[in-house]
Design an enzyme around this catalytic site. Structure first.
Site, PDB file in Angstrom:
ATOM      1  N   GLU A  49       1.178  -1.633  -0.195  1.00 56.90           N
ATOM      2  CA  GLU A  49       0.171  -0.098  -0.028  1.00 56.90           C
ATOM      3  C   GLU A  49       0.974   1.316  -0.131  1.00 56.90           C
ATOM      4  O   GLU A  49       0.438   2.332  -0.349  1.00 56.90           O
ATOM      5  CB  GLU A  49      -1.231  -0.103   1.424  1.00 56.90           C
ATOM      6  CG  GLU A  49      -1.838  -1.253   1.470  1.00 56.90           C
ATOM      7  CD  GLU A  49      -1.122  -1.996   2.272  1.00 56.90           C
ATOM      8  OE1 GLU A  49       0.263  -2.879   1.818  1.00 56.90           O
ATOM      9  OE2 GLU A  49      -1.937  -2.988   3.066  1.00 56.90           O
ATOM     10  N   CYS A  72      -3.159  -3.115   7.357  1.00 52.97           N
ATOM     11  CA  CYS A  72      -2.247  -3.579   8.788  1.00 52.97           C
ATOM     12  C   CYS A  72      -2.262  -2.645   9.216  1.00 52.97           C
ATOM     13  O   CYS A  72      -2.743  -0.996   8.985  1.00 52.97           O
ATOM     14  CB  CYS A  72      -0.850  -3.527   8.826  1.00 52.97           C
ATOM     15  SG  CYS A  72       0.069  -2.499   8.517  1.00 52.97           S
ATOM     16  N   ALA A 151       9.485 -36.761  -7.356  1.00 53.30           N
ATOM     17  CA  ALA A 151       9.043 -36.679  -8.499  1.00 53.30           C
ATOM     18  C   ALA A 151       9.011 -37.884  -8.897  1.00 53.30           C
ATOM     19  O   ALA A 151       9.566 -38.607  -8.325  1.00 53.30           O
ATOM     20  CB  ALA A 151      10.321 -36.157  -9.235  1.00 53.30           C
ATOM     21  N   SER A 165      18.159 -40.899  -8.054  1.00 55.66           N
ATOM     22  CA  SER A 165      17.063 -40.171  -8.520  1.00 55.66           C
ATOM     23  C   SER A 165      17.219 -38.748  -9.411  1.00 55.66           C
ATOM     24  O   SER A 165      16.384 -38.247  -9.613  1.00 55.66           O
ATOM     25  CB  SER A 165      16.450 -39.845  -6.972  1.00 55.66           C
ATOM     26  OG  SER A 165      17.407 -38.852  -5.721  1.00 55.66           O
ATOM     27  N   ARG A 181      10.840 -23.275  -2.532  1.00 62.99           N
ATOM     28  CA  ARG A 181      11.606 -23.355  -2.028  1.00 62.99           C
ATOM     29  C   ARG A 181      11.724 -22.330  -0.627  1.00 62.99           C
ATOM     30  O   ARG A 181      11.400 -21.743  -0.293  1.00 62.99           O
ATOM     31  CB  ARG A 181      13.181 -23.813  -2.128  1.00 62.99           C
ATOM     32  CG  ARG A 181      13.495 -25.253  -2.210  1.00 62.99           C
ATOM     33  CD  ARG A 181      14.783 -25.629  -2.771  1.00 62.99           C
ATOM     34  NE  ARG A 181      14.421 -27.131  -2.579  1.00 62.99           N
ATOM     35  CZ  ARG A 181      16.410 -28.069  -3.029  1.00 62.99           C
ATOM     36  NH1 ARG A 181      16.791 -26.867  -3.485  1.00 62.99           N
ATOM     37  NH2 ARG A 181      16.045 -29.460  -3.070  1.00 62.99           N
ATOM     38  N   THR A 193      18.606 -39.059   2.857  1.00 63.97           N
ATOM     39  CA  THR A 193      18.845 -38.900   1.580  1.00 63.97           C
ATOM     40  C   THR A 193      20.264 -37.442   0.863  1.00 63.97           C
ATOM     41  O   THR A 193      20.377 -37.568   0.540  1.00 63.97           O
ATOM     42  CB  THR A 193      17.638 -37.869   1.319  1.00 63.97           C
ATOM     43  OG1 THR A 193      16.041 -38.586   1.722  1.00 63.97           O
ATOM     44  CG2 THR A 193      17.064 -37.116  -0.211  1.00 63.97           C
ATOM     45  N   LEU A 201      20.768 -28.060  -1.518  1.00 64.11           N
ATOM     46  CA  LEU A 201      19.617 -27.569  -0.973  1.00 64.11           C
ATOM     47  C   LEU A 201      19.290 -25.348  -1.645  1.00 64.11           C
ATOM     48  O   LEU A 201      18.833 -25.277  -0.519  1.00 64.11           O
ATOM     49  CB  LEU A 201      18.728 -27.942   0.436  1.00 64.11           C
ATOM     50  CG  LEU A 201      19.178 -29.162   0.464  1.00 64.11           C
ATOM     51  CD1 LEU A 201      18.715 -29.290   2.069  1.00 64.11           C
ATOM     52  CD2 LEU A 201      18.038 -30.246  -0.103  1.00 64.11           C
ATOM     53  N   THR A 307       6.104 -40.948   4.587  1.00 66.25           N
ATOM     54  CA  THR A 307       5.559 -41.760   5.710  1.00 66.25           C
ATOM     55  C   THR A 307       5.687 -41.558   6.544  1.00 66.25           C
ATOM     56  O   THR A 307       3.813 -41.267   7.649  1.00 66.25           O
ATOM     57  CB  THR A 307       6.344 -43.074   5.924  1.00 66.25           C
ATOM     58  OG1 THR A 307       6.518 -43.491   4.064  1.00 66.25           O
ATOM     59  CG2 THR A 307       5.798 -44.077   6.147  1.00 66.25           C
TER      60      THR A 307
HETATM   61 ZN   LIG Z   1       0.410  -3.163   5.524  1.00 66.86          ZN
END
Ligand SMILES: [Zn+2]
Length: 369
Positions: A49, A72, A151, A165, A181, A193, A201, A307
């Site tokens: 804004e 805000c 993937a 992989s 990411r 991994t 990464l 998992t």
């Molecule tokens: Zn604001």
């Protein structure tokens, strides 16, 4: 012109830099013309804004403001936008929905209305909520928004039996993962991994890594779950110029000398209580990460990590990249194992939220029920 849609598309420009703040775009319209616009780039920089008001200057007086989140009304890292909108004497403010942040929620609207500014709520609400899904979840639950990404081949494998992989999907898909990411602000993998793939990464290629640093944009946190403390000290993920953004989540089982070496490298090590399987307690982990203002996490595997996150119902969304390839192997890895489901009727179910082609691959976004 749909001014709110225009504001939403501006907001997207902050996608790889804004975490843990929300994506926000703003358009100021007067007599059918856009006289000012802006978007929020990162925490500490002006809100959308304010940028739009500065661009509009005196033309903001009597104009209509379209902003993708409730303005805000509190002092955060910057002064309240509501005060600036009132001072600029705008005629109306359009927002899709209220900010769920208890410091704002409804307060921004109330203050604008008390100053005689008309407020309209609801334009493009579904699109705005989808765009800020991670922020809204984080603010409402005080837990990071978790996306699990894998993937896989057409026959459902994420790696060969030897753990290879690289690469199932194409470069465009991998670029998209890098953007995700950055959007979420953190990436998490298991130690297996980390040892098999030895990934850095990073969010992008090295050049961009340096550009981001020059612009003062933090790189995503890199989180490794390593309950036994077995990550080799030579791992790529330990070699970043911002080591304090690498977090090793471990338990009391980790060797002291290993911990000391990591600390000497400025790597953040955190000792967590164990779950019944001896792994890091995921609920405690997410609470601690949330307290560090980590608002979203991309969970990238491997199988054991997927998992356990799925078994504990911690995933907010799946990003499944499917490559038109067939591996044809009995021993290759699938994304998820050991959920103990014997009948199709008992399978975990989800809704497809988005489906699109990226390069040669397909990306499915699924919310589990
Ligand atoms: Zn604001």
């Amino acid at each position: 012109m749909n001014y709110m849609r225009e504001a939403l598309s501006l907001a997207l420009r902050g996608k790889t830099s804004v975490a843990p703040n929300p994506l926000v775009g703003c358009v100021i319209e007067r007599e059918g013309k856009i006289v000012g616009s802006g978007w929020h780039k990162k925490a500490g920089l002006p809100h959308a804004e304010i940028i739009a008001l500065r661009a509009a200057g005196e033309l903001a007086q009597g104009a209509n403001v379209y902003v993708t989140l409730e303005p805000c009304c509190h002092y955060g890292r910057t002064p309240p936008c509501v005060d600036a909108l009132i001072a600029a004497k705008v005629k109306s403010v359009h927002i899709p929905c209220l900010d769920p942040n208890p410091l704002v929620s409804g307060g921004g609207v109330a203050k604008l209305e008390a100053a005689g500014i008309q407020v309209y709520i609801g334009a493009e609400a579904a699109a705005a909520r989808e765009q800020n899904q991670a922020f809204l979840h984080y603010i409402a639950t005080k837990k990071p928004y978790i996306v699990a990404k894998w993937a896989m081949t057409l026959d459902g494998n994420i790696a060969t039996d030897t753990g290879d992989s690289k690469w199932i999907t194409g470069v465009k898909s991998r670029e998209h993962v890098h953007q995700t990411r950055c959007w979420l602000g953190a990436v998490l993998i298991g130690v297996r991994t980390a040892m098999t793939d030895d990934p850095k990464l990073t969010p992008y290629l090295l050049e961009d890594f340096e550009n981001r640093a020059q612009e003062g944009i933090s790189n995503p946190y890199r989180i490794i779950l390593d309950s036994n403390g077995s990550l080799p000290l030579t791992a790529q993920v330990l070699k970043h110029p911002d080591p304090e953004r690498t977090i090793i989540a471990t338990t009391a089982k980790a060797p002291k000398t290993w911990l000391d070496t990591l600390k000497a490298k400025q790597i953040k090590t955190i000792i967590f209580p164990t779950n019944i399987n001896g792994g890091v307690d995921l609920d405690v982990l997410l609470t601690v990460l949330s307290d560090m203002e980590i608002s979203g996490i991309l969970v990238e595997g491997g199988q054991q990590i997927f998992t356990s996150f799925i078994a504990k119902k911690l995933i907010n969304r799946l990003h499944v990249y499917i490559a038109p390839k067939i591996l044809g192997s009995k021993k290759a890895f699938t994304a998820v194992a050991d959920l103990g489901i014997a009948k199709i009727v008992a399978a975990l179910k989800g809704n497809i939220i988005k489906l699109r082609q990226i390069g040669d691959d397909v990306l499915l976004e699924v919310d589990l029920l």
